[in-house]
Design an enzyme around this catalytic site. Structure first.
Site, PDB file in Angstrom:
ATOM      1  N   ARG A 168       0.815  -1.219   0.000  1.00 15.10           N
ATOM      2  CA  ARG A 168       0.000   0.000   0.000  1.00 15.10           C
ATOM      3  C   ARG A 168       0.848   1.268   0.000  1.00 15.10           C
ATOM      4  NH1 ARG A 168      -4.387  -0.798   4.508  1.00 15.10           N
ATOM      5  NH2 ARG A 168      -3.182  -2.618   5.081  1.00 15.10           N
ATOM      6  N   LYS A 209       3.753   1.613  -1.519  1.00 12.79           N
ATOM      7  CA  LYS A 209       4.190   1.814  -2.908  1.00 12.79           C
ATOM      8  C   LYS A 209       3.043   2.361  -3.765  1.00 12.79           C
ATOM      9  CE  LYS A 209       7.469  -2.069  -3.485  1.00 12.79           C
ATOM     10  NZ  LYS A 209       7.730  -3.219  -4.367  1.00 12.79           N
ATOM     11  N   ASP A 239      10.608  -3.524  -8.197  1.00 14.95           N
ATOM     12  CA  ASP A 239      11.222  -4.192  -7.064  1.00 14.95           C
ATOM     13  C   ASP A 239      12.179  -3.180  -6.451  1.00 14.95           C
ATOM     14  OD1 ASP A 239      11.199  -6.690  -5.615  1.00 14.95           O
ATOM     15  OD2 ASP A 239      13.328  -6.833  -6.086  1.00 14.95           O
ATOM     16  N   SER A 240      12.200  -3.139  -5.129  1.00 14.08           N
ATOM     17  CA  SER A 240      13.014  -2.117  -4.487  1.00 14.08           C
ATOM     18  C   SER A 240      13.551  -2.644  -3.175  1.00 14.08           C
ATOM     19  CB  SER A 240      12.172  -0.855  -4.257  1.00 14.08           C
ATOM     20  OG  SER A 240      10.930  -1.182  -3.659  1.00 14.08           O
ATOM     21  N   PHE A 250       6.609   4.013   4.752  1.00 14.65           N
ATOM     22  CA  PHE A 250       6.527   2.578   5.039  1.00 14.65           C
ATOM     23  C   PHE A 250       7.947   2.015   5.093  1.00 14.65           C
ATOM     24  CE2 PHE A 250       7.652   0.634   0.925  1.00 14.65           C
ATOM     25  CZ  PHE A 250       7.597   1.732   0.093  1.00 14.65           C
ATOM     26  N   GLY A 251       8.019   0.726   5.347  1.00 12.19           N
ATOM     27  CA  GLY A 251       9.309   0.039   5.298  1.00 12.19           C
ATOM     28  C   GLY A 251      10.357   0.672   6.201  1.00 12.19           C
ATOM     29  N   TYR A 252      11.508   0.965   5.635  1.00 14.61           N
ATOM     30  CA  TYR A 252      12.641   1.480   6.403  1.00 14.61           C
ATOM     31  C   TYR A 252      12.641   3.018   6.507  1.00 14.61           C
ATOM     32  CZ  TYR A 252      14.378  -3.286   5.733  1.00 14.61           C
ATOM     33  OH  TYR A 252      14.513  -4.657   5.736  1.00 14.61           O
ATOM     34  N   ASP A 253      11.563   3.674   6.078  1.00 17.45           N
ATOM     35  CA  ASP A 253      11.530   5.148   6.106  1.00 17.45           C
ATOM     36  C   ASP A 253      11.866   5.755   7.475  1.00 17.45           C
ATOM     37  OD1 ASP A 253      11.004   5.360   3.426  1.00 17.45           O
ATOM     38  OD2 ASP A 253       8.868   5.753   3.648  1.00 17.45           O
ATOM     39  N   ARG A 300      12.098   5.691  -6.020  1.00 23.81           N
ATOM     40  CA  ARG A 300      10.907   5.305  -6.795  1.00 23.81           C
ATOM     41  C   ARG A 300      10.595   6.380  -7.835  1.00 23.81           C
ATOM     42  NH1 ARG A 300       8.827   3.677  -2.761  1.00 23.81           N
ATOM     43  NH2 ARG A 300       9.519   1.553  -3.177  1.00 23.81           N
TER      44      ARG A 300
END
Ligand code: ITT
Length: 200
Positions: free
Chosen positions: A10, A12, A69-70, A150-153, A179
């Site tokens: 979500r 992304k 992919d990231s 999100f993620g490692y932000d 991105r």
């Protein structure tokens, strides 16, 4: 142009939507309007995984698909977690657990250089395919800060800033992110050239 976003993440989806809003004549569909099956991400590179996702979802749905992919590459960890960023701490793709594991591994480490990388692939049902790559350099913070993204932000401080991406928020992140740069490169490739060979 009608495109299906080939991601279930979500964070992304929100970012890609915001970035592509500036591009005229794109209608974005997401997994809500057009469901698709998960694609196993077992490639060794971001490019391999992004191509795999875009091709498989396009084949399944018959639509043009934009997939990416990231991940995060940490210098002191030899580029890890890299393509395994989402599952760094386990199969459940738990952002908090991933951050905890990263900070644990970097305890006492002074070299905190890191880089986000994103490879975006646009695949059409007739086989045409374009690719774009983008990176964002920065440092891993000593502790999580901020709640956006999100993620490692919460632990990623981009070069030239003092705050984490989770503190800086979507307006700034979407101007500078890996991105955005990947999507810009992809759009430039579409505008300026023919599709790269499919068989790579
Ligand atoms: P899809 O495969 O459905 O697109 P995913 O979450 O599995 O979703 P990836 O395999 O590409 O996506 O994993 C990317 C992981 O890398 C993501 O879960 C985050 O942990 C991290 N990541 C990538 N871009 C990020 C960003 O902009 N901010 C923070 N973390 C990011």
């Amino acid at each position: 142009m009608r495109l299906l976003l080939g991601t279930k993440n979500r964070g992304k989806i929100a970012e890609i939507r915001a970035i592509l809003e500036e591009v005229p004549d794109i209608e974005l569909l997401t997994v809500r309007e057009q469901p698709f099956t998960d694609v196993p991400e077992d490639g060794e590179t971001f490019e391999e995984n992004a191509r795999k996702k875009a091709r498989a979802i396009s084949q399944e749905t018959g639509l043009a698909v934009l997939a990416e992919d990231s991940g995060l590459e940490v210098a002191a960890l030899g580029g890890a977690p890299g393509v395994r960023s989402a599952r760094f701490a386990g199969e459940t793709k738990d952002d908090r657990a991933n951050i905890a594991k990263l900070l644990e591994l970097l305890t006492g480490v002074t070299d905190r250089r890191a880089r986000f990388r994103c490879v975006a692939v646009l695949h059409f049902p007739d086989g045409r395919e374009w690719i774009g790559e983008g990176t964002l350099d920065g440092q891993i913070a000593l502790a999580p800060r901020g709640s956006a993204g999100f993620g490692y932000d919460p632990v990623f401080i981009p070069e030239g800033y003092e705050h984490t991406l989770a503190e800086l928020g979507p307006q700034i992140k979407n101007q500078i992110s890996h991105r955005r740069r990947a999507l810009q490169a992809l759009i430039a490739a579409i505008r300026g050239s023919s599709p790269r060979e499919r068989a790579r």
